[in-house]
Scaffold this motif. Structure first.
Motif, PDB file in Angstrom:
ATOM      1  N   ASP A 268       0.824  -1.202   0.000  1.00  0.00           N
ATOM      2  CA  ASP A 268       0.000   0.000   0.000  1.00  0.00           C
ATOM      3  C   ASP A 268       0.862   1.257   0.000  1.00  0.00           C
ATOM      4  N   VAL A 269       2.013   1.173   0.669  1.00  0.00           N
ATOM      5  CA  VAL A 269       2.868   2.336   0.874  1.00  0.00           C
ATOM      6  C   VAL A 269       4.332   1.957   0.685  1.00  0.00           C
ATOM      7  N   ILE A 270       5.091   2.869   0.066  1.00  0.00           N
ATOM      8  CA  ILE A 270       6.548   2.753   0.012  1.00  0.00           C
ATOM      9  C   ILE A 270       7.125   4.038   0.590  1.00  0.00           C
ATOM     10  N   ILE A 271       8.065   3.893   1.520  1.00  0.00           N
ATOM     11  CA  ILE A 271       8.731   5.040   2.143  1.00  0.00           C
ATOM     12  C   ILE A 271      10.186   5.026   1.709  1.00  0.00           C
ATOM     13  N   LEU A 272      10.614   6.091   1.021  1.00  0.00           N
ATOM     14  CA  LEU A 272      11.971   6.185   0.506  1.00  0.00           C
ATOM     15  C   LEU A 272      12.731   7.274   1.253  1.00  0.00           C
ATOM     16  N   GLU A 273      13.804   6.903   1.921  1.00  0.00           N
ATOM     17  CA  GLU A 273      14.661   7.895   2.555  1.00  0.00           C
ATOM     18  C   GLU A 273      15.714   8.367   1.561  1.00  0.00           C
ATOM     19  N   VAL A 274      15.772   9.662   1.338  1.00  0.00           N
ATOM     20  CA  VAL A 274      16.762  10.237   0.426  1.00  0.00           C
ATOM     21  C   VAL A 274      18.161  10.001   0.993  1.00  0.00           C
ATOM     22  N   GLY A 275      19.093   9.624   0.124  1.00  0.00           N
ATOM     23  CA  GLY A 275      20.451   9.384   0.592  1.00  0.00           C
ATOM     24  C   GLY A 275      21.236  10.666   0.774  1.00  0.00           C
ATOM     25  N   LEU A 276      21.295  11.476  -0.274  1.00  0.00           N
ATOM     26  CA  LEU A 276      22.095  12.709  -0.241  1.00  0.00           C
ATOM     27  C   LEU A 276      21.419  13.769  -1.097  1.00  0.00           C
ATOM     28  N   GLY A 277      21.110  14.907  -0.479  1.00  0.00           N
ATOM     29  CA  GLY A 277      20.500  15.998  -1.235  1.00  0.00           C
ATOM     30  C   GLY A 277      19.066  15.699  -1.573  1.00  0.00           C
ATOM     31  N   GLY A 278      18.765  15.549  -2.858  1.00  0.00           N
ATOM     32  CA  GLY A 278      17.397  15.303  -3.293  1.00  0.00           C
ATOM     33  C   GLY A 278      17.283  15.336  -4.800  1.00  0.00           C
ATOM     34  N   ARG A 279      17.659  16.455  -5.400  1.00  0.00           N
ATOM     35  CA  ARG A 279      17.496  16.641  -6.843  1.00  0.00           C
ATOM     36  C   ARG A 279      18.180  15.542  -7.646  1.00  0.00           C
ATOM     37  N   LEU A 280      19.404  15.186  -7.280  1.00  0.00           N
ATOM     38  CA  LEU A 280      20.171  14.189  -8.025  1.00  0.00           C
ATOM     39  C   LEU A 280      20.300  12.870  -7.278  1.00  0.00           C
ATOM     40  N   ASP A 281      19.538  12.699  -6.216  1.00  0.00           N
ATOM     41  CA  ASP A 281      19.591  11.458  -5.460  1.00  0.00           C
ATOM     42  C   ASP A 281      18.872  10.352  -6.223  1.00  0.00           C
ATOM     43  N   ALA A 282      19.362   9.132  -6.078  1.00  0.00           N
ATOM     44  CA  ALA A 282      18.790   8.006  -6.821  1.00  0.00           C
ATOM     45  C   ALA A 282      17.312   7.799  -6.522  1.00  0.00           C
ATOM     46  N   THR A 283      16.881   8.091  -5.299  1.00  0.00           N
ATOM     47  CA  THR A 283      15.464   7.905  -4.963  1.00  0.00           C
ATOM     48  C   THR A 283      14.559   8.847  -5.747  1.00  0.00           C
ATOM     49  N   ASN A 284      15.133   9.897  -6.330  1.00  0.00           N
ATOM     50  CA  ASN A 284      14.326  10.911  -7.007  1.00  0.00           C
ATOM     51  C   ASN A 284      13.882  10.500  -8.412  1.00  0.00           C
TER      52      ASN A 284
END
Length: 414
Positions: free
Chosen positions: A135-151
């Motif tokens: 139902d839900v996925i929670i992604l913690e950003v590794g570094l920064g945000g704009r160029l982070d892999a989770t983005n």
């Protein structure tokens, strides 16, 4: 290309040796993710960014949702003892063979495209989430945000816990620049929940550019600490006499605020029972009280300021000894400054990573009159423990690596 029949430990060794020149876009990563059909996951996705408190915010979100009956996947970093800590499905880590399966799929899909360690394992985590009906996925950003892999993933709601000075060589020299990078996780016409009271204007600028709907602390929601409880306010909702949490209240509050901007229904009784149960290893974790042995992953000025306040809450009748290891790209003086007047003696050591601050860096940063330089964290702790009396305290901090090395050495002794 690696032999895809490698064991789990062999895979980890391979991944840890990945190296890649940083490219200022996510196009190649998105290309691989598209091949693996990872860009259109059906679950509701939270992306959690910020300088400090990301892990505890994620843990609070996870606990509240799980206790409400939702199926939840969590991706967080770094791990303290074992890689499998980074991915949880419904509150549980996965078998090593499941991680191997995901590693194999990423390796085959990437073909000749080079990936960093974090890019590779982010794709791996998304593969694992896709396997389950979540139902839900929670992604913690590794570094920064704009160029982070989770983005690469289009989240439904983004969170920024706070903006502090960290990773300045990559994200920028001031809070304005760092906030701009972290705001890269914003999405058009979607909500971003902001927990920083002193908000850099670049966050507002990015929100206007992207048409993101900001929900700010002390504007759209708020909380207040009392002596033995706290209160939470959100639009037309008020929750009074909430139990004090083990994690920072600011992170519990932003998790709660974020949930109230979603479709998920959280019962008040579940909130009260859940928030008092969330704990994370290495976050002001007390191992003993005679003497006090406390570990904390504080690794920048803001987190050390919080650590200093937490120390004040404990009745330490003797002296405080510190065991410290720091990474070479960190502001060492900023990390130790909030605690300088509290520490009686420093035991410092390089960490077991190529990213460690050298002995020379450590020697120059700490006061010569009350500092001993050791070979590693284990030896530094042994020295501190020999010096401490029952009424004293030993504080172990400076990096996730510092806490990890302490925890692993204690596990091995047992």
């Amino acid at each position: 290309m690696i032999n895809t029949n490698y064991s789990f430990s062999m895979w980890l060794k391979y991944l840890e040796n990945l190296d890649k020149k940083i490219i200022l876009n996510l196009n190649e990563l998105k290309f691989i993710a598209k091949k693996l059909d990872l860009l259109n996951l059906e679950a509701f996705i939270f992306t959690v960014g910020g300088t400090n408190g990301k892990g505890t915010t994620c843990a609070m979100l996870e606990r509240l949702l799980l206790n409400s009956g939702y199926k939840v996947g969590l991706y967080t970093s770094p791990h303290l003892i074992n890689y499998v800590e980074r991915v949880r499905i419904n509150g549980h880590v996965l078998d090593e063979n499941e991680h191997i399966f995901a590693f194999q799929n990423v390796e085959l899909a990437r073909d000749s495209i080079f990936l960093t360690y974090f890019e590779f394992i982010t794709l791996s985590a998304l593969i694992l989430f896709k396997k389950y009906s979540l139902d839900v996925i929670i992604l913690e950003v590794g570094l920064g945000g704009r160029l982070d892999a989770t983005n690469i993933v289009n989240s439904n709601l983004s969170i920024i816990t706070n903006i502090g000075l960290d990773h300045t060589s990559i994200l920028g020299k001031d809070r304005l620049s760092i906030a701009r990078e972290k705001s890269g996780i914003f999405r058009k016409n979607r909500i971003a929940v902001i927990g920083d009271i002193d908000l850099p204007d670049s966050i507002n600028q990015v929100a206007r550019e992207k048409k993101t709907i900001l929900k700010k602390i002390n504007v759209d929601w708020s909380w207040q600490r009392k002596e033995n409880y706290w209160n939470f306010f959100h639009s037309d909702l008020q929750l009074y006499n909430l139990p004090i949490t083990y994690i920072p209240l600011s992170n519990a509050a932003i998790a709660l605020a974020s949930l109230y901007y979603t479709k998920f229904k959280i019962n008040e009784n579940i909130i009260r029972k859940s928030i008092a149960s969330v704990q994370l290893p290495g976050r002001f974790q007390i191992f003993s009280i005679h003497p006090y042995v406390i570990v904390d992953v504080a690794h920048n000025l803001d987190s050390s300021l919080y650590l200093s306040k937490k120390i004040n809450e404990i009745d330490i009748r003797g002296k405080i000894y510190a065991v410290v290891g720091v990474l070479k790209d960190k502001d060492i003086e900023g990390i130790i400054y909030p605690l300088k007047d509290k520490i009686y003696y420093w035991y410092v050591a390089p960490l077991q990573t190529s990213r460690t601050a050298s002995k020379d860096q450590l020697k120059n940063a700490f006061p010569a009159s009350n500092t001993s330089l050791l070979d590693n964290i284990e030896k530094a702790y042994e020295k501190a423990f020999m010096s401490a009396k029952k009424e004293d305290a030993i504080l172990i901090f400076g990096s996730f690596f510092t806490v990890s090395e302490f925890l692993i050495s204690n596990i091995q002794k047992k």
